[in-house]
Design a protein around this motif. Structure first.
Motif, PDB file in Angstrom:
ATOM      1  N   LEU A 168      -9.225  -3.763  78.386  1.00 15.46           N
ATOM      2  CA  LEU A 168      -8.368  -3.132  77.386  1.00 15.46           C
ATOM      3  C   LEU A 168      -9.133  -2.075  76.587  1.00 15.46           C
ATOM      4  O   LEU A 168      -8.588  -1.014  76.268  1.00 15.46           O
ATOM      5  N   GLY A 169     -10.391  -2.339  76.274  1.00 12.29           N
ATOM      6  CA  GLY A 169     -11.209  -1.341  75.581  1.00 12.29           C
ATOM      7  C   GLY A 169     -11.443  -0.099  76.434  1.00 12.29           C
ATOM      8  O   GLY A 169     -11.374   1.028  75.944  1.00 12.29           O
ATOM      9  N   ALA A 170     -11.701  -0.315  77.733  1.00 12.98           N
ATOM     10  CA  ALA A 170     -11.909   0.821  78.632  1.00 12.98           C
ATOM     11  C   ALA A 170     -10.628   1.630  78.807  1.00 12.98           C
ATOM     12  O   ALA A 170     -10.666   2.858  78.855  1.00 12.98           O
ATOM     13  N   ILE A 171      -9.488   0.941  78.879  1.00 16.45           N
ATOM     14  CA  ILE A 171      -8.203   1.645  78.997  1.00 16.45           C
ATOM     15  C   ILE A 171      -7.950   2.479  77.749  1.00 16.45           C
ATOM     16  O   ILE A 171      -7.519   3.634  77.836  1.00 16.45           O
ATOM     17  N   LEU A 172      -8.217   1.898  76.589  1.00 19.80           N
ATOM     18  CA  LEU A 172      -8.016   2.623  75.346  1.00 19.80           C
ATOM     19  C   LEU A 172      -8.907   3.858  75.269  1.00 19.80           C
ATOM     20  O   LEU A 172      -8.442   4.958  74.958  1.00 19.80           O
ATOM     21  N   MET A 173     -10.186   3.694  75.595  1.00 16.28           N
ATOM     22  CA  MET A 173     -11.108   4.828  75.550  1.00 16.28           C
ATOM     23  C   MET A 173     -10.722   5.879  76.592  1.00 16.28           C
ATOM     24  O   MET A 173     -10.737   7.079  76.310  1.00 16.28           O
ATOM     25  N   PHE A 174     -10.341   5.434  77.777  1.00 15.28           N
ATOM     26  CA  PHE A 174      -9.943   6.351  78.837  1.00 15.28           C
ATOM     27  C   PHE A 174      -8.708   7.142  78.417  1.00 15.28           C
ATOM     28  O   PHE A 174      -8.645   8.362  78.590  1.00 15.28           O
ATOM     29  N   ALA A 175      -7.711   6.454  77.846  1.00 14.66           N
ATOM     30  CA  ALA A 175      -6.471   7.123  77.450  1.00 14.66           C
ATOM     31  C   ALA A 175      -6.720   8.141  76.344  1.00 14.66           C
ATOM     32  O   ALA A 175      -6.181   9.262  76.389  1.00 14.66           O
ATOM     33  N   VAL A 176      -7.539   7.784  75.375  1.00 13.27           N
ATOM     34  CA  VAL A 176      -7.806   8.694  74.257  1.00 13.27           C
ATOM     35  C   VAL A 176      -8.575   9.923  74.734  1.00 13.27           C
ATOM     36  O   VAL A 176      -8.211  11.064  74.427  1.00 13.27           O
ATOM     37  N   VAL A 177      -9.630   9.697  75.513  1.00 13.49           N
ATOM     38  CA  VAL A 177     -10.472  10.822  75.945  1.00 13.49           C
ATOM     39  C   VAL A 177      -9.716  11.727  76.920  1.00 13.49           C
ATOM     40  O   VAL A 177      -9.708  12.949  76.752  1.00 13.49           O
TER      41      VAL A 177
ATOM     42  N   ALA B 150     -16.558  25.189  79.890  1.00 11.70           N
ATOM     43  CA  ALA B 150     -15.795  24.666  78.755  1.00 11.70           C
ATOM     44  C   ALA B 150     -15.309  23.248  79.028  1.00 11.70           C
ATOM     45  O   ALA B 150     -15.327  22.392  78.129  1.00 11.70           O
ATOM     46  N   ALA B 151     -14.890  22.987  80.256  1.00  8.71           N
ATOM     47  CA  ALA B 151     -14.426  21.647  80.613  1.00  8.71           C
ATOM     48  C   ALA B 151     -15.547  20.627  80.512  1.00  8.71           C
ATOM     49  O   ALA B 151     -15.356  19.526  79.985  1.00  8.71           O
ATOM     50  N   LEU B 152     -16.717  20.993  80.988  1.00  9.48           N
ATOM     51  CA  LEU B 152     -17.875  20.098  80.906  1.00  9.48           C
ATOM     52  C   LEU B 152     -18.245  19.818  79.456  1.00  9.48           C
ATOM     53  O   LEU B 152     -18.457  18.665  79.065  1.00  9.48           O
ATOM     54  N   LEU B 153     -18.308  20.856  78.662  1.00  8.23           N
ATOM     55  CA  LEU B 153     -18.663  20.701  77.254  1.00  8.23           C
ATOM     56  C   LEU B 153     -17.619  19.873  76.504  1.00  8.23           C
ATOM     57  O   LEU B 153     -17.962  18.976  75.721  1.00  8.23           O
ATOM     58  N   LEU B 154     -16.349  20.135  76.761  1.00 13.36           N
ATOM     59  CA  LEU B 154     -15.284  19.408  76.087  1.00 13.36           C
ATOM     60  C   LEU B 154     -15.263  17.939  76.495  1.00 13.36           C
ATOM     61  O   LEU B 154     -15.149  17.048  75.644  1.00 13.36           O
ATOM     62  N   ALA B 155     -15.385  17.650  77.793  1.00 13.03           N
ATOM     63  CA  ALA B 155     -15.366  16.258  78.263  1.00 13.03           C
ATOM     64  C   ALA B 155     -16.550  15.476  77.710  1.00 13.03           C
ATOM     65  O   ALA B 155     -16.397  14.330  77.259  1.00 13.03           O
ATOM     66  N   ALA B 156     -17.729  16.081  77.711  1.00 14.93           N
ATOM     67  CA  ALA B 156     -18.910  15.398  77.175  1.00 14.93           C
ATOM     68  C   ALA B 156     -18.789  15.175  75.673  1.00 14.93           C
ATOM     69  O   ALA B 156     -19.168  14.108  75.159  1.00 14.93           O
ATOM     70  N   THR B 157     -18.247  16.144  74.965  1.00 10.89           N
ATOM     71  CA  THR B 157     -18.082  16.012  73.514  1.00 10.89           C
ATOM     72  C   THR B 157     -17.090  14.914  73.167  1.00 10.89           C
ATOM     73  O   THR B 157     -17.361  14.066  72.304  1.00 10.89           O
ATOM     74  N   LEU B 158     -15.957  14.902  73.834  1.00 10.17           N
ATOM     75  CA  LEU B 158     -14.943  13.893  73.546  1.00 10.17           C
ATOM     76  C   LEU B 158     -15.428  12.491  73.904  1.00 10.17           C
ATOM     77  O   LEU B 158     -15.198  11.530  73.156  1.00 10.17           O
ATOM     78  N   THR B 159     -16.117  12.372  75.013  1.00 12.15           N
ATOM     79  CA  THR B 159     -16.644  11.065  75.396  1.00 12.15           C
ATOM     80  C   THR B 159     -17.730  10.598  74.435  1.00 12.15           C
ATOM     81  O   THR B 159     -17.765   9.420  74.065  1.00 12.15           O
TER      82      THR B 159
ATOM     83  N   CYS C 278     -17.984  11.432  71.263  1.00 13.51           N
ATOM     84  CA  CYS C 278     -17.302  11.049  70.014  1.00 13.51           C
ATOM     85  C   CYS C 278     -16.655   9.673  70.147  1.00 13.51           C
ATOM     86  O   CYS C 278     -16.719   8.851  69.223  1.00 13.51           O
ATOM     87  N   ALA C 279     -16.040   9.410  71.292  1.00 14.55           N
ATOM     88  CA  ALA C 279     -15.429   8.094  71.519  1.00 14.55           C
ATOM     89  C   ALA C 279     -16.494   7.002  71.563  1.00 14.55           C
ATOM     90  O   ALA C 279     -16.279   5.895  71.061  1.00 14.55           O
ATOM     91  N   GLU C 280     -17.655   7.302  72.135  1.00 15.69           N
ATOM     92  CA  GLU C 280     -18.744   6.320  72.171  1.00 15.69           C
ATOM     93  C   GLU C 280     -19.289   6.032  70.782  1.00 15.69           C
ATOM     94  O   GLU C 280     -19.579   4.882  70.448  1.00 15.69           O
ATOM     95  N   VAL C 281     -19.441   7.061  69.963  1.00 19.41           N
ATOM     96  CA  VAL C 281     -19.904   6.856  68.577  1.00 19.41           C
ATOM     97  C   VAL C 281     -18.892   6.004  67.817  1.00 19.41           C
ATOM     98  O   VAL C 281     -19.270   5.089  67.076  1.00 19.41           O
ATOM     99  N   PHE C 282     -17.615   6.291  68.004  1.00 20.32           N
ATOM    100  CA  PHE C 282     -16.575   5.491  67.370  1.00 20.32           C
ATOM    101  C   PHE C 282     -16.640   4.042  67.843  1.00 20.32           C
ATOM    102  O   PHE C 282     -16.526   3.107  67.042  1.00 20.32           O
ATOM    103  N   ALA C 283     -16.836   3.829  69.147  1.00 21.59           N
ATOM    104  CA  ALA C 283     -16.935   2.465  69.688  1.00 21.59           C
ATOM    105  C   ALA C 283     -18.173   1.754  69.160  1.00 21.59           C
ATOM    106  O   ALA C 283     -18.133   0.555  68.878  1.00 21.59           O
ATOM    107  N   GLN C 284     -19.286   2.467  69.019  1.00 19.03           N
ATOM    108  CA  GLN C 284     -20.496   1.855  68.464  1.00 19.03           C
ATOM    109  C   GLN C 284     -20.281   1.436  67.026  1.00 19.03           C
ATOM    110  O   GLN C 284     -20.790   0.415  66.585  1.00 19.03           O
ATOM    111  N   ARG C 285     -19.526   2.214  66.291  1.00 14.73           N
ATOM    112  CA  ARG C 285     -19.315   1.918  64.872  1.00 14.73           C
ATOM    113  C   ARG C 285     -18.333   0.786  64.666  1.00 14.73           C
ATOM    114  O   ARG C 285     -18.560  -0.087  63.852  1.00 14.73           O
TER     115      ARG C 285
ATOM    116  N   ILE D 107     -16.174   8.402  82.047  1.00  9.16           N
ATOM    117  CA  ILE D 107     -14.894   8.978  81.650  1.00  9.16           C
ATOM    118  C   ILE D 107     -15.006  10.494  81.564  1.00  9.16           C
ATOM    119  O   ILE D 107     -14.097  11.214  81.979  1.00  9.16           O
ATOM    120  N   ALA D 108     -16.122  10.997  81.056  1.00  7.81           N
ATOM    121  CA  ALA D 108     -16.318  12.456  81.010  1.00  7.81           C
ATOM    122  C   ALA D 108     -16.370  13.039  82.417  1.00  7.81           C
ATOM    123  O   ALA D 108     -15.762  14.076  82.696  1.00  7.81           O
TER     124      ALA D 108
END
Length: 193
Positions: free
Chosen positions: A27-36, A59-68, A70-77, A93-94
């Protein structure tokens, strides 16, 4: 099925097998996957028309890495136990965003994208439930803070919680699906006098 579809499916397979040892992990992976993937698709829809094809991949590489990230930092917190157990697979996911971009996933209609994402999510939940039930004898452990899950039997098969067990369980689920669809497609014989 072409070569790039095999690459995309194999990347989804790594995420599927790696994060489904428990229902909470899936469920956590689905949530992170859906958001990113959702945020990536939304941002790239605005950027794609303004960029040249060569600049689109950067741009796609930079955006995917940035969003992933950010999602990882949120998950760590906020979800540290989940991140410690499954954070290794979050970087996929990126990479998956880039493969989906290459395969034209984001150019499909929203209903087609939702259908494919829903089927992948359903497969993750089903596989996680089967693996957790077979491996630990309980279902839902880790979903709530003080809840130990629905205990169905005391001992489980530890192989089911490991990645090789996930591959075996996935094979059994696919065989069951094929047997189910094949039995429905075989015409019934009628004996006529």
């Amino acid at each position: 099925m072409n070569r790039t579809a095999h690459v995309a499916n194999s990347l989804m397979l790594m995420l599927l097998l790696g994060t489904t040892s428990s229902l909470a992990g899936a469920l956590g992976a689905i949530l992170m996957f859906a958001v990113v993937v959702g945020a990536y698709g939304l941002c790239m829809s605005f950027l794609r028309s303004r960029l040249t094809p060569a600049a689109t991949w950067s741009a796609a590489l930079l955006l995917a890495a940035t969003l992933t990230s950010c999602a990882e930092v949120f998950a760590q917190r906020w979800f540290l136990p989940w991140h410690q157990a499954f954070g290794l697979y979050a970087g996929l996911i990126a990479l998956q965003c880039l493969v989906l971009e290459h395969n034209g996933f984001f150019r499909q209609t929203p209903s087609e994208r939702l259908k494919l994402s829903g089927m992948f999510s359903a497969l993750m939940v089903i596989l996680a439930a089967v693996r957790e039930l077979a491996g630990q004898g309980r279902l839902g452990r880790g979903l709530l803070e003080h809840w130990q899950g629905l205990v169905l039997f005391s001992e489980g098969l530890p192989l089911a919680t490991l990645v090789p067990g996930a591959l075996i369980m996935l094979g059994l689920l696919l065989a069951a699906r094929q047997a189910w669809t094949r039995s429905n497609s075989i015409p019934k014989e009628t004996h006529r006098p």
